[in-house]
Design a protein around this motif. Structure first.
Motif, mmCIF file in Angstrom:
data_model
loop_
_atom_site.group_PDB
_atom_site.id
_atom_site.type_symbol
_atom_site.label_atom_id
_atom_site.label_comp_id
_atom_site.label_asym_id
_atom_site.label_seq_id
_atom_site.Cartn_x
_atom_site.Cartn_y
_atom_site.Cartn_z
ATOM 1 N N PRO A 104 0.817 -1.158 0.068
ATOM 2 C CA PRO A 104 0.036 0.009 0.097
ATOM 3 C C PRO A 104 0.960 1.408 0.029
ATOM 4 O O PRO A 104 1.985 0.994 0.048
ATOM 5 C CB PRO A 104 -0.656 -0.026 1.370
ATOM 6 C CG PRO A 104 0.199 -0.751 2.275
ATOM 7 C CD PRO A 104 0.921 -1.773 1.336
ATOM 8 N N SER A 105 0.190 2.402 -0.162
ATOM 9 C CA SER A 105 0.789 3.669 0.182
ATOM 10 C C SER A 105 1.915 4.068 -0.580
ATOM 11 O O SER A 105 2.931 4.441 -0.407
ATOM 12 C CB SER A 105 1.327 3.796 1.806
ATOM 13 O OG SER A 105 0.293 3.674 2.449
ATOM 14 N N GLY A 106 2.000 3.741 -1.899
ATOM 15 C CA GLY A 106 2.997 3.706 -2.748
ATOM 16 C C GLY A 106 4.360 3.067 -2.667
ATOM 17 O O GLY A 106 5.399 3.433 -3.224
ATOM 18 N N ILE A 107 4.241 2.133 -1.798
ATOM 19 C CA ILE A 107 5.389 1.315 -1.680
ATOM 20 C C ILE A 107 5.766 0.391 -2.878
ATOM 21 O O ILE A 107 4.714 -0.249 -3.256
ATOM 22 C CB ILE A 107 5.361 0.546 -0.256
ATOM 23 C CG1 ILE A 107 5.400 1.630 1.139
ATOM 24 C CG2 ILE A 107 6.435 -0.331 0.089
ATOM 25 C CD1 ILE A 107 4.887 0.851 2.297
ATOM 26 N N GLU A 108 6.931 0.261 -3.053
ATOM 27 C CA GLU A 108 7.354 -0.631 -4.034
ATOM 28 C C GLU A 108 8.122 -1.891 -3.760
ATOM 29 O O GLU A 108 9.050 -1.778 -2.589
ATOM 30 C CB GLU A 108 7.874 0.051 -5.313
ATOM 31 C CG GLU A 108 7.223 1.235 -5.819
ATOM 32 C CD GLU A 108 8.105 1.905 -6.934
ATOM 33 O OE1 GLU A 108 9.171 1.527 -7.383
ATOM 34 O OE2 GLU A 108 7.506 2.855 -7.476
ATOM 35 N N GLU A 122 8.596 -0.568 8.104
ATOM 36 C CA GLU A 122 8.032 -1.513 9.096
ATOM 37 C C GLU A 122 6.870 -2.282 8.083
ATOM 38 O O GLU A 122 6.931 -3.343 8.234
ATOM 39 C CB GLU A 122 7.390 -0.741 10.144
ATOM 40 C CG GLU A 122 8.224 -0.492 11.207
ATOM 41 C CD GLU A 122 7.426 0.436 12.372
ATOM 42 O OE1 GLU A 122 6.237 0.474 12.173
ATOM 43 O OE2 GLU A 122 7.879 0.836 13.429
ATOM 44 N N ILE A 123 6.265 -1.526 7.446
ATOM 45 C CA ILE A 123 5.175 -2.085 6.467
ATOM 46 C C ILE A 123 5.759 -3.079 5.425
ATOM 47 O O ILE A 123 5.417 -4.360 5.403
ATOM 48 C CB ILE A 123 4.520 -0.863 5.696
ATOM 49 C CG1 ILE A 123 3.811 0.047 6.855
ATOM 50 C CG2 ILE A 123 3.529 -1.572 4.804
ATOM 51 C CD1 ILE A 123 3.189 1.450 6.054
ATOM 52 N N TYR A 124 6.904 -2.714 4.746
ATOM 53 C CA TYR A 124 7.406 -3.444 4.005
ATOM 54 C C TYR A 124 7.959 -4.960 4.667
ATOM 55 O O TYR A 124 7.719 -6.152 4.262
ATOM 56 C CB TYR A 124 8.919 -2.799 3.460
ATOM 57 C CG TYR A 124 9.550 -3.754 2.333
ATOM 58 C CD1 TYR A 124 9.059 -3.334 0.945
ATOM 59 C CD2 TYR A 124 10.522 -4.611 2.453
ATOM 60 C CE1 TYR A 124 9.627 -4.054 -0.058
ATOM 61 C CE2 TYR A 124 11.107 -5.312 1.378
ATOM 62 C CZ TYR A 124 10.574 -5.067 0.293
ATOM 63 O OH TYR A 124 11.291 -5.872 -0.870
#
Length: 568
Positions: free
Chosen positions: A183-187, A367-369
């Protein structure tokens, strides 16, 4: 009957008093208990413990300590609004405004403890940047001692970061299987957040943004205001980080983590300030290499006119409970666990050229990654193998992997040698234990006793071919662990001031053809640094100009600075 009732009442009163007395004694015992001391005992041995249990125990002790202290005022920093949609309002409120210490807080404390330990032994004259010695002497004539001392410390911390965090490209070149959606533009495999700051420093490798993360963490523990600086796209408003700014006095001094060099000032003297980069186009232009268009520096004087200062802080670091804890950390427990983000933002915002200050989104993205990748490993075996394979030499459950992790932890803490009287094994011994002879690794296929020693056993029903493949994987991990330990041991020798020994280790044990690995480019860079430090500057300059190195651009800038110093 009345007399019997009277006796009963007297007995009940005595019992109540005894219970109250016991309760008071228990409370006094709890109050006297050194909960902070117990927390630090666990922090010092964190990598040797079960992480989940350690987090719960440390949180318990911190809450026990907190219960004996006055309640803290809850004020939410204004800067939390700059985090955008990365975190829900409820989670943000819990992490910033909550009064109770949570197991998740312990990761922030672990990082603070490790980076403070690292800063404490790196910030010594042994690690001075010799290219700046004369300039610092000159600066003491015009700047305050505090300002110059802050810059000296910052250069030591930056130089350690560059020598010890091997540079990876922002976009990895090695192949990978399809990854999860984010999410949130994370690649998938995006720059900066593929690993946390803790993973970057423990693994000793990272891209330019991850180097910036380690450097700013060290600056925070040194009490030095530092931020990642980014340029602003005039049309989209996107922010692109390009260097780290260190606030000393009333100026921001520039350090370039991707190139691995401080930004040279006008006439290539000293460290450039943001003001100089905004005033003199040559300052940033000289970060390019004349005649080599591929090494043109992408940021110009015009780009630097208005910069965003990005603070490398997780929500826990700006919470009132960390402020409360900060007040109780004295003596050898001292470390910076709290940052007054709004006050720091005011200091940075007061410098001309800083248009705004925000919380950097990279720590939360990391953290999300990590969380999403960990979940995805449960569903996709191919991805799971790829994701865990490279660092299995540290993360796997067998003893050799645990010892390599302990060795790295001790190295970063500055515990190089054994302390027999305290039963502490130092990094040097733990690294040496990884260097099993090749014949022993080879015999692992056929030597049952050796297999038991390494914790390998063939389960019932496992096909012989499959078992051989498993043994081969273990052999690969042992070889990679051995080469990693050899490389880190050479860095430890340099950290300990044993430059000739470090040079010998790199030449004879790391860079020999049969021992080469993905540490080879970083080992060549460190060998050039040692060659320079030992006074063989012409040889070092040629080594810096080696083509095809991940850090070739920055190495050539350093070669030019070394040559200039030699000429003068």
């Amino acid at each position: 009957m009345a007399s019997l009732l009277a006796v009963g009442c007297q007995d009940d009163t005595a019992l109540v008093r005894e219970i109250q007395s016991r309760r008071q004694a228990q409370q006094e015992t709890l109050a006297r208990r050194d909960h902070l001391g117990d927390s630090f005992v666990l922090l010092r041995k964190y990598v040797e413990l079960d992480a989940e249990k350690a987090q719960e125990q440390i949180a318990f002790h911190l809450n026990g300590w907190s219960a004996t202290r006055p309640p803290s005022e809850v004020t939410e920093p204004k800067l939390v609004d700059t985090l955008g949609d990365l975190i829900s309002p409820n989670e943000l409120a819990d992490r910033v405004s909550g009064r109770t210490f949570l197991p998740s807080d312990v990761l922030h404390l672990r990082d603070s403890y490790l980076f403070h330990s690292l800063y404490s032994w790196v910030d010594v004259p042994l690690h001075d940047e010799t290219l700046l010695t004369d300039w610092f002497t000159q600066q003491r004539e015009t700047l305050s001692a505090e300002t110059v001392d802050r810059l000296v410390t910052a250069t030591r911390l930056f130089d350690w970061t560059i020598r010890n965090i091997a540079l990876e490209p922002h976009q990895p070149l090695n192949p990978a299987p399809p990854g999860p959606d984010f999410p949130s533009g994370i690649e998938f495999r995006g720059a900066g957040y593929r690993q946390t700051d803790f993973q970057t420093v423990m693994r000793g490798t990272g891209d330019g943004l991850q180097r910036a993360g380690v450097f700013t963490q060290l600056c925070r523990q040194a009490g030095i205001p530092a931020a990642v600086l980014g340029t602003i796209d005039g049309q989209s408003g996107d922010v692109t980080p390009f260097c780290v700014g260190v606030l000393a006095g009333d100026q921001i001094y520039l350090f370039e983590p991707t190139l691995g060099v401080f930004v040279p000032g006008p006439d290539q003297v000293g460290i450039a300030t943001l003001a100089q980069a905004r005033r003199d186009a040559v300052v940033l232009r000289r970060l390019g290499i004349a005649g080599l268009d591929q090494f043109t520096y992408p940021v110009t004087k015009e780009d630097a006119q208005q910069c965003v200062a990005l603070l490398n802080l997780l929500p826990e670091a700006i919470s009132p409970r960390m402020k409360k804890l900060q007040s109780g950390l004295t003596g050898d427990r001292r470390m910076n666990v709290y940052v007054d983000a709004d006050s720091l933002a005011e200091q940075l915002d007061a410098v001309t050229g800083i248009s705004s200050v925000r919380l950097w989104d990279v720590p939360l993205k990391a953290e999300i990654y990590q969380s999403i990748c960990q979940q995805y490993t449960q569903r996709d075996p191919v991805f799971a193998f790829w994701y865990m394979a490279r660092w299995a030499m540290m993360d796997a459950g067998f003893e050799s992997a645990r010892e390599l992790t302990r060795g790295r932890w001790q190295h970063l803490k500055g515990q190089f040698a054994d302390l027999e009287e305290e039963s502490i094994t130092g990094a040097r011994t733990l690294y040496m234990n990884q260097r099993a002879p090749e014949f022993e690794i080879e015999d692992l296929r056929i030597d049952v006793e050796l297999q038991k020693q390494y914790g390998i056993r063939r389960e019932l029903g496992v096909d012989a071919k499959v078992y051989d493949q498993q043994v081969a994987q273990i052999q690969g991990l042992l070889r990679m662990g051995k080469r990693t330990a050899s490389y880190w041991l050479s860095l430890l020798q340099a950290d300990d001031g044993r430059l000739e020994t470090a040079e010998s280790w790199l030449e004879k044990r790391v860079l020999t053809e049969e021992q080469q690995s993905y540490w080879t480019p970083a080992a060549r860079y460190n060998l050039a640094r040692l060659t320079e430090a030992l006074g063989k500057t012409d040889e070092a300059i040629e080594m810096y100009k080696r083509e095809g190195e991940p850090q070739e651009h920055g190495n050539r800038v350093r070669a030019r600075l070394v040559a200039k110093q030699v000429d003068e």
